[in-house]
Structures are given as C-alpha cells and as structure tokens.
Design an enzyme around this catalytic site. Sequence first.
Site, mmCIF file in Angstrom:
data_model
loop_
_atom_site.group_PDB
_atom_site.id
_atom_site.type_symbol
_atom_site.label_atom_id
_atom_site.label_comp_id
_atom_site.label_asym_id
_atom_site.label_seq_id
_atom_site.Cartn_x
_atom_site.Cartn_y
_atom_site.Cartn_z
ATOM 1 N N HIS A 70 100.729 4.800 -65.802
ATOM 2 C CA HIS A 70 99.984 4.904 -67.070
ATOM 3 C C HIS A 70 100.867 4.326 -68.165
ATOM 4 O O HIS A 70 101.995 4.767 -68.370
ATOM 5 C CB HIS A 70 99.622 6.354 -67.390
ATOM 6 C CG HIS A 70 98.791 6.473 -68.635
ATOM 7 N ND1 HIS A 70 97.408 6.485 -68.609
ATOM 8 C CD2 HIS A 70 99.140 6.573 -69.948
ATOM 9 C CE1 HIS A 70 96.950 6.583 -69.839
ATOM 10 N NE2 HIS A 70 97.976 6.633 -70.672
ATOM 11 N N CYS A 71 100.334 3.333 -68.873
ATOM 12 C CA CYS A 71 101.112 2.664 -69.923
ATOM 13 C C CYS A 71 100.574 3.060 -71.301
ATOM 14 O O CYS A 71 99.428 2.726 -71.639
ATOM 15 C CB CYS A 71 101.023 1.147 -69.754
ATOM 16 S SG CYS A 71 101.925 0.235 -71.031
ATOM 17 N N PRO A 72 101.370 3.747 -72.105
ATOM 18 C CA PRO A 72 100.895 4.135 -73.443
ATOM 19 C C PRO A 72 100.686 2.936 -74.359
ATOM 20 O O PRO A 72 99.894 3.009 -75.296
ATOM 21 C CB PRO A 72 102.016 5.046 -73.957
ATOM 22 C CG PRO A 72 103.227 4.657 -73.187
ATOM 23 C CD PRO A 72 102.735 4.251 -71.841
ATOM 24 N N ASN B 276 97.373 2.084 -73.766
ATOM 25 C CA ASN B 276 96.549 3.290 -73.792
ATOM 26 C C ASN B 276 95.622 3.353 -72.586
ATOM 27 O O ASN B 276 94.423 3.652 -72.705
ATOM 28 C CB ASN B 276 95.718 3.343 -75.091
ATOM 29 C CG ASN B 276 94.994 4.674 -75.255
ATOM 30 O OD1 ASN B 276 95.506 5.727 -74.874
ATOM 31 N ND2 ASN B 276 93.789 4.632 -75.814
ATOM 32 N N ASN B 277 96.172 3.091 -71.418
ATOM 33 C CA ASN B 277 95.351 3.096 -70.214
ATOM 34 C C ASN B 277 96.252 3.094 -68.987
ATOM 35 O O ASN B 277 97.438 2.779 -69.070
ATOM 36 C CB ASN B 277 94.454 1.855 -70.181
ATOM 37 C CG ASN B 277 93.244 2.041 -69.279
ATOM 38 O OD1 ASN B 277 93.054 3.086 -68.670
ATOM 39 N ND2 ASN B 277 92.417 1.013 -69.204
#
Length: 309
Positions: free
Chosen positions: A166-168, A171-172
């Site tokens: 999950h990559c902030p 945002n996904n």
Amino acid sequence: MKSPVHRCRDVEHGRSHAWAGSSFLQAEQRIPVSKDVITASSASALWFIRDACGIICAIITWLLVVYAEFVVLFVMLLPSKSLTYSVVNGILFNTLAFLALASHLRAMCTDPGAVPKGNATKEYIESLQLKPGQVVYKCPKCCSIKPDRAHHCSVCKRCIRKMDHHCPWVNNCVGENNQKYFVLFTMYIALVSLHALVMVVFHFLYCFEDDWTKCSSFSPPATVILLILLCFEGLLFLIFTSVMFGTQVHSICTDETGIEQLKKEERRWAKKTKWMNLRAVFGHPFSLLWFSPFSTPDHGKAESYQYVV
C-alpha cells in the site's frame, strides 16, 4: 459413512468451517474460477480510498510537481536568452510532468484488484458447485472468498489480488490492475527529477558567468533559494523513485510481489519468463502504449483465476 465435501476455511485464524457435515478432508485442491466471477460486483465502481494520510500525501505529491513547474518555467526557462533552449526544455519537462501526474491519477483511482466484500456466504459457495474435497478460503476481515495470491489491506479494508504494497503517495494499494500505472509514475517522476537537476546545474553555471540580476526575474537571493529547494527536491525524488522503479521491475520480472518476498511465501503458481511477466502487467504485444498511462492492459483476463490452498 458420509463422503467428504467442500469447506470454507478461515485463512487468517487457521479455522475451518464445514458448510455440510464432515470432520475430515481428502487432499485439498485448488479451485479454478473465472476472474469475471470475483470481479463482477466491483468492476464498474469508482475507486477512491478515503484515507486522510493518503490524501495528504497525494496532495503533497501534486504540489511538489507544481512547485518544480513554477521554478523551471519562471526562474530558468522564461528568463533565458535562448528561445530554442527554453522551448525544447519546456516541452520536454512539461510532457514528463504531465505523464507523471496522469500516471499518478490512474494509479490512485484504479481498482487495484479488490475482491468483492461479503461473498463468502453459504449460498454463494454452494452456487459454485464445488466438487467433494475442494476447499475455498475466506478472509474474516472483509468476509470475502480469498483468491490465490491475494492479501488483505488494512487501509483499503479489502483483499487485493497480487497486492505488492500500500503506497500512501498514490493513496492506494499497488496490485494486479494498477501496477503498470505505479511503475510509470515512478519512472516519469525519476525522469522529470533528473531533467530538473540538469537544468538547475546549467542555470547555476549560466548565472555565475553572467550577472545574477539578468539570469532571473527574481532577486539573486530568491533565485538561489528557489534553485536549491528544487535541487534538493529533485535529488530526493530521483533517488527514491529510481529505487522504487527498479524494485517494481524486479518484482514483475520474477513474478513475486513485495508481500510474497517479505513473507517468503511458497511459490504455488506457474513460473513464466520475464518477458511474459512484463506483458502480463503492461499488455500484449509490446508497443509505445506500454509507456502510456491512458492505455489499459488486459492483465491476462482470459486466464482462469485460482483460489488459494
């Protein structure tokens, strides 16, 4: 004596629940099910994660690109005496920045491969018409039938097929359906950062040779501060996105997600060549569309999908 029947197993807690009477199972089998069956309920839905941290990081990403755009245009290119230099570098920089932001938007707003919630019901399992001895697994957190190579994301609150991480910043989750856009995002950010750094170096050399008041429409102190901040931003993002890009390409070529590498999961899927793995993510056949964030690859939809055993 009753014959063995299919069951649904809780993969998170190691509990198994029989939908019909049987206390033992024969050898567990993988259950091939069409991918269309497990994606039909969410394929057309608009995808956006309402996570405060992710939204802030995504906004920061866009603001940093806008800042770089401002410095490049108004500090370096417009004051330049060479029209050819300004036009060529302006077109190149803006093209890379546009592709980077487009890739970011696609990575953020594309369903990464979420499994429909709440489909691990007795009625739905029975509708699959499984053979005796076959087992399906469910996620107790989102109550969904868990496909092979899917993992639950605590931020998205969904099981994601081939979830890498999950990559902030986007945002996904990075998963089966949006990995191409994430790879393009890291590649274009790295290229635009490198281009900005090269222009900063040339601008400093130009200003040292000429009068600082003539090489920028801003005052010399303001010009230096703006260029140093851009240099710091470009260097930081060049290193970060280059490493991430290399990691993603390696993950695609080896057909092993970041989570699978971290957990050292046993390989239960067919081994393919590096070229086949790249085509599975970017599309088939190879073309310039591989580098376009506006092109949607098929991700091998014709292939069957298997539930985890």
